[in-house]
Motif scaffolding. Structure first.
Motif, PDB file in Angstrom:
ATOM      1  N   THR A 174       0.849  -1.195   0.000  1.00 59.80           N
ATOM      2  CA  THR A 174       0.000   0.000   0.000  1.00 59.80           C
ATOM      3  C   THR A 174       0.880   1.238   0.000  1.00 59.80           C
ATOM      4  O   THR A 174       1.922   1.255   0.650  1.00 59.80           O
ATOM      5  N   CYS A 175       0.451   2.247  -0.752  1.00 62.99           N
ATOM      6  CA  CYS A 175       1.191   3.506  -0.762  1.00 62.99           C
ATOM      7  C   CYS A 175       0.206   4.652  -0.532  1.00 62.99           C
ATOM      8  O   CYS A 175      -1.006   4.486  -0.631  1.00 62.99           O
ATOM      9  N   TRP A 176       0.742   5.807  -0.199  1.00 61.70           N
ATOM     10  CA  TRP A 176      -0.037   7.042  -0.186  1.00 61.70           C
ATOM     11  C   TRP A 176       0.037   7.661  -1.575  1.00 61.70           C
ATOM     12  O   TRP A 176       1.132   7.737  -2.156  1.00 61.70           O
ATOM     13  N   SER A 207      -1.022  11.150  -3.741  1.00 57.38           N
ATOM     14  CA  SER A 207      -1.560  12.510  -3.639  1.00 57.38           C
ATOM     15  C   SER A 207      -1.688  13.115  -5.031  1.00 57.38           C
ATOM     16  O   SER A 207      -0.862  12.867  -5.911  1.00 57.38           O
ATOM     17  N   LEU A 222      -5.208  13.145  -0.752  1.00 50.56           N
ATOM     18  CA  LEU A 222      -4.222  12.165  -0.273  1.00 50.56           C
ATOM     19  C   LEU A 222      -4.975  10.971   0.250  1.00 50.56           C
ATOM     20  O   LEU A 222      -5.887  11.136   1.077  1.00 50.56           O
ATOM     21  N   ILE A 223      -4.647   9.781  -0.238  1.00 50.96           N
ATOM     22  CA  ILE A 223      -5.419   8.588   0.115  1.00 50.96           C
ATOM     23  C   ILE A 223      -4.502   7.359  -0.009  1.00 50.96           C
ATOM     24  O   ILE A 223      -3.592   7.366  -0.836  1.00 50.96           O
ATOM     25  N   PRO A 224      -4.704   6.332   0.835  1.00 47.43           N
ATOM     26  CA  PRO A 224      -3.898   5.114   0.660  1.00 47.43           C
ATOM     27  C   PRO A 224      -4.510   4.223  -0.422  1.00 47.43           C
ATOM     28  O   PRO A 224      -5.739   4.116  -0.503  1.00 47.43           O
ATOM     29  N   VAL A 232       3.538   9.906  -5.051  1.00 47.38           N
ATOM     30  CA  VAL A 232       3.274   8.711  -4.259  1.00 47.38           C
ATOM     31  C   VAL A 232       4.355   8.599  -3.194  1.00 47.38           C
ATOM     32  O   VAL A 232       5.497   8.989  -3.424  1.00 47.38           O
ATOM     33  N   SER A 233       3.998   8.047  -2.028  1.00 43.96           N
ATOM     34  CA  SER A 233       5.026   7.710  -1.038  1.00 43.96           C
ATOM     35  C   SER A 233       4.738   6.349  -0.446  1.00 43.96           C
ATOM     36  O   SER A 233       3.574   5.947  -0.353  1.00 43.96           O
ATOM     37  N   PRO A 240       4.625   4.103   3.034  1.00 41.67           N
ATOM     38  CA  PRO A 240       4.099   4.597   4.325  1.00 41.67           C
ATOM     39  C   PRO A 240       5.147   5.209   5.258  1.00 41.67           C
ATOM     40  O   PRO A 240       4.886   6.250   5.860  1.00 41.67           O
TER      41      PRO A 240
END
Lengths: 151, 151
Positions: free
Chosen positions: B21-23, B25, B35-37, B69-70, B72
């Motif tokens: 899973t990533c964040w 934005s 911003l959402i996972p 994207v990031s 977590p």
């Protein structure tokens, strides 16, 4: 187990006390987004972060007055839409400055580049752990905590 | 210990393989950010995510073609600026669909709302663990991995 709204609020408050870093996203002038980790402290009402006066985050906070923040975990999600107010190191009250320094271990007054504080007041908070909770993910709306009766 | 660029690239590739899973934005039309996972799979070159066809993320990807994207962790930071291409469930190649389903445990074809894939091609990647690494945080620039000699 699906947590009630009040349980999710309690867990969120505990997480905000426990965590030291959040992701902060802002809109850029060109329509894209910026996303960066920042140290924060939480006083029970507001998050306080610090950033370079010229950073993308500070520039966008100044221009739009809005940010979206998340705690790191993507399994135990806490997302906060907040109003953002720039407060200079000269303007910040001493207690907030000392509290930020104590919690984060960082001192914006000792950075090489000029820093500012950004004070974030949550307007909407979402909190969920799985798809069942995601369906009713709001725990704060229009700056008010949602009660189990509202939800 | 400060990691070399090639070490940070190796660690980033391992993290992209490991994480699920990533964040993500994106910029919103009103100038703020979203911003959402999201679940993702990484095939060594691209990240593939899936989202509702009408989601803020899909709408922004369609309009701007850009996402940030990031992963977590805020201690072991990986941030990716990527181009974003919407691919419908009819258009996606079967291998990518099966791989996404296997890695994430989710099947966009079985969602209640109509879903689309968003294929993300990294253009710039930043990776750091502490302030010393942060000063030389770029590991990919203009879609090319940076070599230790460049850095």
């Amino acid at each position: 187990m699906i947590r009630s709204t009040s349980q999710r609020i309690a867990h969120t408050l505990a997480a905000l006390d426990r965590e030291r870093t959040c992701w902060i996203s802002v809109g850029r002038k060109d329509g894209s987004s910026h996303l960066i980790p920042v140290s924060f402290c939480w006083d029970g009402v507001q998050l306080v972060v610090a950033t370079r006066r010229q950073s993308v985050t500070a520039e966008a906070a100044r221009r739009t007055g809005r940010v979206r923040v998340s705690l790191p975990s993507t399994d135990d999600v806490v997302i906060i839409d907040a109003t953002a107010t720039i407060v200079t190191l000269e303007q910040i009250d001493v207690a907030t400055h000392l509290f930020y320094r104590q919690v984060t271990g960082r001192d914006p007054a000792r950075e090489t580049d000029p820093f500012v504080y950004v004070v974030l007041s949550p307007v909407r908070i979402l909190a969920w752990r799985d798809d069942r909770e995601r369906a009713r993910r709001e725990i704060m709306r229009e700056s008010e905590w949602i009660t189990d009766d509202d939800a």
